[in-house]
Write an enzyme that holds these catalytic residues in place. Structure first.
Site, PDB file in Angstrom:
ATOM      1  N   LYS A 184      14.572  -1.515   5.940  1.00  0.00           N
ATOM      2  CA  LYS A 184      14.583  -0.822   4.755  1.00  0.00           C
ATOM      3  C   LYS A 184      13.436   0.191   4.693  1.00  0.00           C
ATOM      4  CE  LYS A 184      13.454  -0.534   0.187  1.00  0.00           C
ATOM      5  NZ  LYS A 184      12.342   0.139  -0.225  1.00  0.00           N
ATOM      6  N   GLU A 259       1.117  -4.392   9.124  1.00  0.00           N
ATOM      7  CA  GLU A 259       0.006  -3.251   9.077  1.00  0.00           C
ATOM      8  C   GLU A 259      -0.221  -2.818   7.569  1.00  0.00           C
ATOM      9  OE1 GLU A 259      -1.200   1.029  11.126  1.00  0.00           O
ATOM     10  OE2 GLU A 259       0.823   0.149  11.587  1.00  0.00           O
ATOM     11  N   CYS A 293      -3.230   5.493   6.807  1.00  0.00           N
ATOM     12  CA  CYS A 293      -3.762   4.361   6.773  1.00  0.00           C
ATOM     13  C   CYS A 293      -4.958   4.406   7.625  1.00  0.00           C
ATOM     14  CB  CYS A 293      -2.887   3.095   6.940  1.00  0.00           C
ATOM     15  SG  CYS A 293      -2.199   3.244   8.342  1.00  0.00           S
ATOM     16  N   GLU A 391      -8.595   1.610  -1.035  1.00  0.00           N
ATOM     17  CA  GLU A 391      -8.178   2.456  -0.298  1.00  0.00           C
ATOM     18  C   GLU A 391      -7.570   3.760  -1.135  1.00  0.00           C
ATOM     19  OE1 GLU A 391      -5.147   2.551   3.342  1.00  0.00           O
ATOM     20  OE2 GLU A 391      -4.312   1.514   1.677  1.00  0.00           O
TER      21      GLU A 391
END
Length: 495
Positions: A184, A259, A293, A391
């Site tokens: 997906k 992750e 990331c 983040e």
């Protein structure tokens, strides 16, 4: 002359389920507008739950009754090498799809496709080294063998920032292990994944081994989390997404590979090569417009050089070429969408309200048909500000000075995340010591964002679970089974 241009009309893609291309049960389409240009560039089906269930059923059938899991490793490897060759042949086409949908520069996008070719080839070769163990030390009566078997059907949920490359760090290893998959992709950047399906088909990957459903996460992603017919989930995304996957996995205790987010430090010691460090830090914070990331968003720099290094770094950052993703000279393209652009700028504005000083950048730039943000460097950042805790996922770097080694490690580890870190020093002992003490799944010394399919990747703390790539990348998608084989006549328990 630039060989790349916007399409005259959106490129049309279909989902791939059970070896067939389909518009899905709803017949509805989603349209992606280029974040660098504002133009409609791609369309794909807006899938529904029925499509997700069909994909799960196809993958389950292909694993339980199809040929893929029982093929020899050599036969699987041969197919995967064919896929790699086809990706290489279509690298420019795939790169253009990625550039238009993500907003990343065309040269970077094509480079990532070519990097993915290397990963597919590594995984293909590694399929042939997956092995078990034998224990001939249990006495004359027993021989024990340890088998590695494919775990089964794997659900793969990928993000919008590196849709092709992140899938390449997972899918070929899944297939090398003998598993089947339901993928997906992000509903906003599905095109390159759907193009890959045509290449898988052409390479002779059997029907049902790889299935791709497109659409919104709650509609076609959640069924993958909830299904008891999926044996493992590989999810790349935010920590919030990871928590949802953990909660859903409790339903059937499915294995997870996660992750997740990062808040990665660059630690620059006073003895570092400051020109190299400035260039590396600028690259690490601005690559992919900071939507990376493992990119660095905290600069932990020794106080004795902090002022001079910050000035040197600012000079580098101001020279970064931000602009049209289709221009081969562009180094930093557009952010993902308008809402994300405002979120990134909001972090900067909040930091300034809390006393931070903008050294360079800090504002929107370029053609307002696209979502471009100047690479931004801030000093005087308070420890509690979200600039240092959350983040940001944009080209924003906050400077934090330190005095001694122990303080540097304390600051670097003062985060809920532990995905990556970069260390800049000429002192080998200091570099090795810091490498061991920084809590991160990947550490770079005197470089950053270096990568290779031979080495595993993943995070510590809230940055994730499990490892991808390397030989670990295949083992992650296997189950270990132990068998004890009796070699002599048994002494009966019941007389």
């Amino acid at each position: 002359m630039n060989p790349f241009s916007l399409p005259a009309a959106p490129r049309r893609f279909q989902m791939y389920i059970g070896g067939q291309f389909t518009d899905g049960a709803s017949g509805q389409l989603m349209t992606r507008h280029s974040p660098g240009h504002g133009a409609a560039v791609a369309q794909w089906p807006s899938g529904v739950g029925e499509d997700a269930q069909a994909a799960i059923a196809a993958a389950r059938e292909a694993f339980d009754n199809g040929p893929w899991p029982s093929l020899s490793a050599g036969a699987r490897a041969a197919r995967l090498f064919k896929v790699a060759d086809l990706i290489e042949r279509h690298a420019q086409e795939l790169g253009l799809i990625e550039c238009l949908e993500t907003g990343k520069p065309i040269t970077q996008a094509i480079g990532e496709i070519r990097g993915a070719v290397d990963v597919w080839r590594f995984a293909a070769g590694a399929a042939r080294v997956m092995r078990g163990e034998a224990y001939n030390n249990l006495g004359d009566r027993v021989l024990a063998i340890v088998l590695r078997e494919p775990i089964g059907v794997v659900g793969v949920i990928t993000p919008w920032n590196f849709p092709f490359f992140i899938l390449a760090e997972r899918l070929p290893f899944i297939l090398a292990a003998g598993c089947t998959a339901v993928v997906k992709p992000s509903e906003a950047t599905s095109g390159s994944t759907l193009k890959l399906c045509a290449l898988l088909h052409a390479a002779g990957i059997p029907p049902g081994v790889v299935n791709v459903v497109t659409g919104r996460g709650p509609v076609v992603g959640q069924p993958l989390l909830d299904s008891d017919r999926i044996d493992m989930l590989s999810v790349t995304g935010s920590t919030t997404t990871g928590r949802k996957a953990i909660e859903a996995s409790a339903g059937n205790i499915k294995k997870l590979g996660l992750e997740l987010g990062g808040k990665n430090p660059h630690i620059v010691f006073a003895d570092a090569d400051l020109d190299d460090a400035a260039d590396g830090v600028a690259f690490g914070m601005a690559f992919n417009a900071g939507q990376c990331c493992v990119g660095g968003s905290r600069l932990v720099v020794q106080r004795s050089i902090a002022e001079a290094f910050t000035a040197k770094l600012a000079q580098k950052i101001r020279r970064i070429r931000v602009g049209d993703p289709l221009d081969a000279q562009t180094q930093v393209g557009a952010l993902f969408d308008e809402a994300h652009m405002h979120k990134v700028l909001g972090y900067v504005q909040e930091g300034v309200r809390m006393g931070a000083h903008v050294v360079c950048g800090g504002a929107r730039t370029g053609d307002h048909a696209g979502y471009f943000v100047q690479p931004t460097l801030l000093t005087n950042v308070r420890p509690a500000t979200p600039l240092l805790r959350e983040e940001i996922f944009g080209p924003v770097l906050a400077v934090v000075p330190f005095d001694g080694y122990e303080e540097a490690i304390t600051i670097a580890n003062d985060s809920a995340f532990g995905l990556a870190a970069s260390i800049w020093t000429k002192d080998l002992s200091q570099a090795l010591r810091a490498t061991r003490q920084v809590r991160a799944g990947r550490v770079w010394v005197n470089t950053t964002l270096d990568n290779g399919p031979e080495t595993p990747l993943g995070g510590m703390k809230q940055s994730g679970l499990g490892r991808e790539a390397g030989l670990s990348g295949i083992e992650e998608y296997t189950e270990v089974k132990t068998a004890h084989i009796h070699l002599q006549a048994r002494t009966h328990w019941i007389a």
